[in-house]
Design a protein around this motif. Structure first.
Motif, PDB file in Angstrom:
ATOM      1  N   PHE A 245      21.139  35.847  16.094  1.00 30.97           N
ATOM      2  CA  PHE A 245      21.611  37.144  15.596  1.00 30.97           C
ATOM      3  C   PHE A 245      21.818  37.112  14.085  1.00 30.97           C
ATOM      4  CE2 PHE A 245      25.267  40.019  14.720  1.00 30.97           C
ATOM      5  CZ  PHE A 245      24.694  41.230  15.116  1.00 30.97           C
ATOM      6  N   PHE A 246      22.562  36.130  13.611  1.00 27.95           N
ATOM      7  CA  PHE A 246      22.894  36.090  12.181  1.00 27.95           C
ATOM      8  C   PHE A 246      21.727  35.585  11.330  1.00 27.95           C
ATOM      9  CE2 PHE A 246      27.183  36.156  14.059  1.00 27.95           C
ATOM     10  CZ  PHE A 246      27.724  37.209  13.346  1.00 27.95           C
ATOM     11  N   SER A 247      20.875  34.717  11.895  1.00 27.21           N
ATOM     12  CA  SER A 247      19.720  34.259  11.113  1.00 27.21           C
ATOM     13  C   SER A 247      18.731  35.392  10.906  1.00 27.21           C
ATOM     14  CB  SER A 247      19.038  33.071  11.801  1.00 27.21           C
ATOM     15  OG  SER A 247      18.450  33.449  13.036  1.00 27.21           O
ATOM     16  N   GLY A 248      18.624  36.317  11.891  1.00 24.96           N
ATOM     17  CA  GLY A 248      17.757  37.479  11.725  1.00 24.96           C
ATOM     18  C   GLY A 248      18.227  38.378  10.590  1.00 24.96           C
ATOM     19  N   ILE A 249      19.547  38.559  10.516  1.00 22.47           N
ATOM     20  CA  ILE A 249      20.126  39.356   9.427  1.00 22.47           C
ATOM     21  C   ILE A 249      19.819  38.696   8.079  1.00 22.47           C
ATOM     22  CG2 ILE A 249      22.292  40.177   8.427  1.00 22.47           C
ATOM     23  CD1 ILE A 249      23.402  40.304  11.311  1.00 22.47           C
ATOM     24  N   LYS A 250      19.991  37.379   8.039  1.00 25.31           N
ATOM     25  CA  LYS A 250      19.750  36.638   6.801  1.00 25.31           C
ATOM     26  C   LYS A 250      18.279  36.692   6.406  1.00 25.31           C
ATOM     27  CE  LYS A 250      20.523  32.102   4.682  1.00 25.31           C
ATOM     28  NZ  LYS A 250      21.060  30.725   4.896  1.00 25.31           N
ATOM     29  N   GLU A 251      17.385  36.581   7.408  1.00 27.37           N
ATOM     30  CA  GLU A 251      15.944  36.589   7.126  1.00 27.37           C
ATOM     31  C   GLU A 251      15.501  37.884   6.464  1.00 27.37           C
ATOM     32  OE1 GLU A 251      11.729  36.366   9.637  1.00 27.37           O
ATOM     33  OE2 GLU A 251      13.546  35.468  10.490  1.00 27.37           O
ATOM     34  N   LEU A 252      16.124  38.988   6.851  1.00 21.41           N
ATOM     35  CA  LEU A 252      15.773  40.287   6.269  1.00 21.41           C
ATOM     36  C   LEU A 252      16.468  40.537   4.931  1.00 21.41           C
ATOM     37  CD1 LEU A 252      15.738  42.574   9.449  1.00 21.41           C
ATOM     38  CD2 LEU A 252      13.777  41.826   8.081  1.00 21.41           C
ATOM     39  N   GLY A 253      17.333  39.609   4.527  1.00 22.11           N
ATOM     40  CA  GLY A 253      18.028  39.754   3.246  1.00 22.11           C
ATOM     41  C   GLY A 253      19.059  40.864   3.256  1.00 22.11           C
ATOM     42  N   ILE A 254      19.629  41.132   4.417  1.00 20.54           N
ATOM     43  CA  ILE A 254      20.592  42.223   4.551  1.00 20.54           C
ATOM     44  C   ILE A 254      21.990  41.745   4.153  1.00 20.54           C
ATOM     45  CG2 ILE A 254      21.774  43.665   6.275  1.00 20.54           C
ATOM     46  CD1 ILE A 254      19.115  43.738   7.799  1.00 20.54           C
ATOM     47  N   ASP A 255      22.704  42.582   3.467  1.00 18.25           N
ATOM     48  CA  ASP A 255      24.110  42.319   3.141  1.00 18.25           C
ATOM     49  C   ASP A 255      24.950  42.727   4.349  1.00 18.25           C
ATOM     50  OD1 ASP A 255      26.655  42.022   2.191  1.00 18.25           O
ATOM     51  OD2 ASP A 255      26.438  43.436   0.529  1.00 18.25           O
TER      52      ASP A 255
END
Length: 328
Positions: free
Chosen positions: A51-61
């Protein structure tokens, strides 16, 4: 694993350990300054990593990100507490399903399960649910919910997402629909290749299958090009899939009615459920894990209660066990 599925919409595949579902389709809608995530995953290390790696991969704050929960089940709500600790964003939910999530967090949700076991004709024990996802993988702390109701609009990027009430899979399941883009985030309301579990939610919800069938009709009346479901494949021919799901439940109703007749026109939920056909792979019904056994019994009871609501059968509670009677 991140996959772009539409302009500004990404599918984040979140693994779900120890369940036949295998993974959750968590959708991330991106904007220049904000993001919206639809559903989270279990409260486990494996799910949280995805879940959190997907957020990080997209560069989302993550501080400028909101989370929308389609319904209460732990594979959708499990990481909501963790998300809220990391983000200053909102956690959207329907009010009734949010109340069930709160009960899960407070360890009082099992009261519903134990009550159901007795009605099913099984031994009522809290130990029965020690491995149930609602107990094992639910959020770990209180959530400050932002409640949404039918026809509320959530705006993100160039989407205007209308909150649609579709009770059935849970008492207050909600979906998101953009009528201009003709896209629909179904949660577990409509799935491809598997049928959503329709369960018994207590006598305050006397006919969940009836509510579900009505919700399917409501969705069928919408103009949709793409359905983004929470599990398995994206759906394009939604009317075909809705017709298949309805046909499945009508077959189930015939099966249940036939089994009740074969059982001498009187049976408990466990007697019916153990004789029904299930796709879950096990040597026998007794070999089902407790969580799967509960899902099967609860679905059998939802069908029995629907047959009762349309006058096909009757029931009587005797010493806390519900018996169903078929009088052709």
């Amino acid at each position: 694993m991140i996959q772009k599925v539409y302009e500004n919409i990404y599918l984040n595949s979140v693994r779900l350990p120890n369940t036949p579902l295998k993974s959750l389709n968590s959708y991330i809608i991106t904007d220049a300054n904000r993001a919206l995530i639809i559903d989270s995953g279990f409260n486990t290390q494996i799910s949280s990593e995805d879940f959190f790696s997907g957020i990080k991969e997209l560069g989302i704050d993550i501080k400028n990100t909101d989370l929308f929960l389609t319904h209460l089940h732990a594979d959708h709500s499990g990481l909501a507490s963790m998300f809220q600790r990391e983000s200053s964003g909102k956690v959207y939910s329907s009010i009734n399903d949010a109340s069930y999530v709160t009960k899960m967090i407070q360890n009082s949700f099992s009261d519903l399960f134990v009550m159901s076991l007795k009605l099913f004709g099984m031994e009522a024990s809290e130990d029965f649910f020690s491995s149930h996802p609602a107990v094992s993988y639910c959020p770990d702390s209180a959530i400050d919910f932002t409640y949404v109701k039918p026809n509320d609009i959530i705006k993100i990027a160039d989407f205007e997402l209308n909150v649609i009430s579709v009770p059935g899979h849970t008492p207050d399941h909600i979906s998101l629909y953009d009528s201009n883009k003709k896209i629909y985030f179904s949660g577990d309301h409509i799935l491809d290749s598997i049928s959503p579990n329709i369960a018994f939610w207590g006598d305050e919800h006397p006919d969940m299958l009836g509510e579900y069938l009505s919700s399917l009709d409501k969705t069928s009346a919408l103009d949709i090009d793409i359905i983004f479901p929470s599990h398995r494949n994206i759906i394009k021919d939604y009317k075909r899939r809705i017709a298949e799901i309805k046909a499945h439940h009508f077959e189930r109703l015939s099966e249940v009615l036939g089994l009740l007749d074969e059982n001498g026109s009187k049976a408990t939920v466990i007697e019916i459920a153990s004789a029904m056909h299930w796709d879950y792979r096990a040597e026998s019904f007794d070999a089902f894990p407790n969580a799967q056994k509960w899902f099967a019994c609860s679905e059998a009871m939802a069908h029995l209660e629907h047959l009762k609501s349309i006058g096909k059968i009757s029931s009587s509670d005797i010493q806390g066990i519900r018996y169903y009677f078929y009088n052709p």
